[in-house]
Design an enzyme around this catalytic site. Sequence first.
Site, short mmCIF file in Angstrom:
data_model
loop_
_atom_site.label_atom_id
_atom_site.label_comp_id
_atom_site.label_asym_id
_atom_site.label_seq_id
_atom_site.Cartn_x
_atom_site.Cartn_y
_atom_site.Cartn_z
N ARG A 271 0.86 -1.18 0.00
CA ARG A 271 0.00 0.00 0.00
C ARG A 271 0.90 1.23 0.00
O ARG A 271 1.53 1.55 1.00
CB ARG A 271 -0.88 -0.02 1.26
CG ARG A 271 -2.05 0.94 1.20
CD ARG A 271 -2.74 0.99 2.55
NE ARG A 271 -1.92 1.69 3.52
CZ ARG A 271 -1.95 1.48 4.82
NH1 ARG A 271 -2.75 0.58 5.32
NH2 ARG A 271 -1.16 2.16 5.63
N HIS A 275 -3.48 4.53 4.86
CA HIS A 275 -4.71 3.72 4.86
C HIS A 275 -5.85 4.48 4.18
O HIS A 275 -6.51 3.98 3.28
CB HIS A 275 -5.08 3.36 6.30
CG HIS A 275 -6.47 2.82 6.47
ND1 HIS A 275 -6.90 1.67 5.84
CD2 HIS A 275 -7.53 3.28 7.20
CE1 HIS A 275 -8.16 1.44 6.18
NE2 HIS A 275 -8.57 2.40 6.98
N TYR A 284 4.02 4.76 11.52
CA TYR A 284 4.26 3.32 11.66
C TYR A 284 5.14 2.70 10.58
O TYR A 284 5.35 1.51 10.56
CB TYR A 284 2.92 2.55 11.76
CG TYR A 284 1.95 2.82 10.62
CD1 TYR A 284 2.04 2.13 9.42
CD2 TYR A 284 0.93 3.76 10.76
CE1 TYR A 284 1.15 2.36 8.39
CE2 TYR A 284 0.03 4.01 9.72
CZ TYR A 284 0.15 3.30 8.55
OH TYR A 284 -0.73 3.53 7.53
#
Lengths: 381, 342
Positions: A271, A275, A284
């Site tokens: 990805r 998100h 993160y």
Amino acid sequence: MTVMEQRGAYRPTPPPAWQPRTDPAPLLPDAEPYRVLGTGAAEKVDPELLRLLYAELVRGRRYNTQATALTKQGRLAVYPSSTGQEACEIAAALALEERDWLFPSYRDTLAVVARGLDPASALTLLRGDWHTGYDPREHRIAPLSTPLATQLPHAVGLAHAARLKGDGVVALAMVGDGGTSEGDFHEALNFAAVWQAPVVFLVQNNGFAISVPLAKQTAAPSLAHKAVGYGMPGRLVDGNDAAAMHEVLSEAVARAREGGGPTLVEAVTYRMEAHTNADDATRYRQDTDVDAWRDHDPILLMERELTERGLLDDDMKRQVGDDAEAMAADLREHMNQEPVLDPMDLFTHVYAEQTSQLREQAAQLRAELEVASEEAEEEAR
Amino acid sequence: MTTVAAKPATKPANKPATMAQALGRALRDSMAEDPSVHVLGEDVGALGGVFRVTDGLAAEFGEDRCTDTPLAEAGILGTAVGMAMYGLRPVVEMQFDAFAYPAFEQLISHVARMRNRTRGAMPLPITVRVPYGGGIGGVEHHSDSSEAYYIATPGLHVVTPATVSDAYGLLRASIASDDPVVFLEPKRLYWSKADWNPEAPQTVEPIGRAVVRRPGRSATLITYGPSVPVCLEAAEAARAEGWDLEVVDLRSLVPFDDETVAASVRRTGRAVVVHESGGFGGPGGEIAARVTERCFHHLEAPVLRVAGFDIPYPPPMLEKHHLPGVDRILDAVARLQWEADS
């Protein structure tokens, strides 16, 4: 003579012979993700298919950047980008026949568009003017599912029903790596295998469930390995290799259609964006991790293959780019129009027939709307 | 109200049938009439269900129409969603009230709202049969009254019969409904018998109509499902005290029949709501509020509730203290003499 060999001594009755119910070996996935682009296997692929995949990838990427821009302009409530995952999305749509069904998750807008739904309708949920902007039966596309993995048993049930009717319909159900931890993932795969339902499960392993990396999601050797426990084959495929994705999914779909039962496909991808636009991915993960995947971009891989084999010239490239731009302009124009909403729709589709309770509430809202419109008229005077 | 023609009987006519048999008969008749009706659940096939409601269906219609599924309630209901999306009418069995909880996400996130989220393009005609309630000596997780969860979810119909003939008629109507129905089966009434003649034409009531089970003048008992026979018994007992109690059997919690309930309370001026599930956040609070809003000027006393205690369902040896019985109802009726007390 030992004690056990003495006459009359206790001898346990052996249990009924145990046999594995199925040979696990053919169900096991490959040791590493299956690849086509840049390998000898690519030469066997129809050049027209490669060109089609390329065009769809470019269009998909443009769709992702346009939709992301629309969130920044406040035109979309949210957009979970699938940039970097376009090969998975395109393959999902192109592996299906028209009679087949697609069960997308919330990130799979691109698969829905590649299947033929008009780009604006596919954004209805994410725009926030209604939940599903299309008739699922007309397009054979289930609503984008926000709860994780809950759409997978739907795919199994639909495929099962279609098989009972002898319709030769296959359902393709999409889920992310995080979704494989949900109970519904397990129940869906188990039902599918027991019923030998014509369904294909596509896991897009993009590395993260919002912020949680795969290592904290599962201890399985791969997500494709999970298939073995259900008695269905697992396939591990490079999710950025559109040709490999198309081949593996097409095989699984064909197998399902011929009565061979379900397959679990794990597409290893990444990805590239956060998100959603509401997420901060820098908390993160490191930029260096992302950079390692930039060289393995699905469009880049396809472009290299086509260019090296002389299947793509500048004209064609320009044409593909222009088509994608036109699509984006069209989408922008649609999204910049204010949606026309009827508040009375709130009560229209709760039940086939309105309950007396809803009729009362509808009357209340209608009265409120009338007062509001009278006040607006007065103000205008 | 419609009537359906008699079909060849599976049992001799005029022999008292149980509610469980009537429910089985409703499934059978629905399956015979409409090939899109499919029954699925755990143990519904060869065993005929743990309460034998589905007895004989797999033999008559085949395992594709009456299917023993893997043991997974979310999977049972989730696959039923897909089947309904493809044009079938699944009837799923949840076996016991508390076993339905794993299927809650499917019920609430998908079953209840598929029609709404697709603007009417994709209704889901699914019937979810849930045996519910206590009084059968079941161990933990076998006696919950879970109706409050269901009625709080828009998009679901919630139906519960109290008589053998309603069990048949309401289940037929539920299966024929184009909306999802949670069909709550009061399991302690499964073995209740009536001179219900399956060969006679059957009444199929539209969902959403309450019925006055016993007319009376001095107060209304508003109840449903397993508490209906208890209220009828209480009404008989109350005659000795000079009370002439009317008993309204709701039959359907959603939609709610405000009209029948309000008309009764306006006649009697007093009302008690009776149900097994806990009182706090239970259906009784909603019903009492609706009655008060509609009948305030007719009320001679506050609307009272007789409900189960607000506790996890007790172990079987203590359940008799939890379940609303005749005495507790009569006690509430006595409290309806509001003027005398104040």
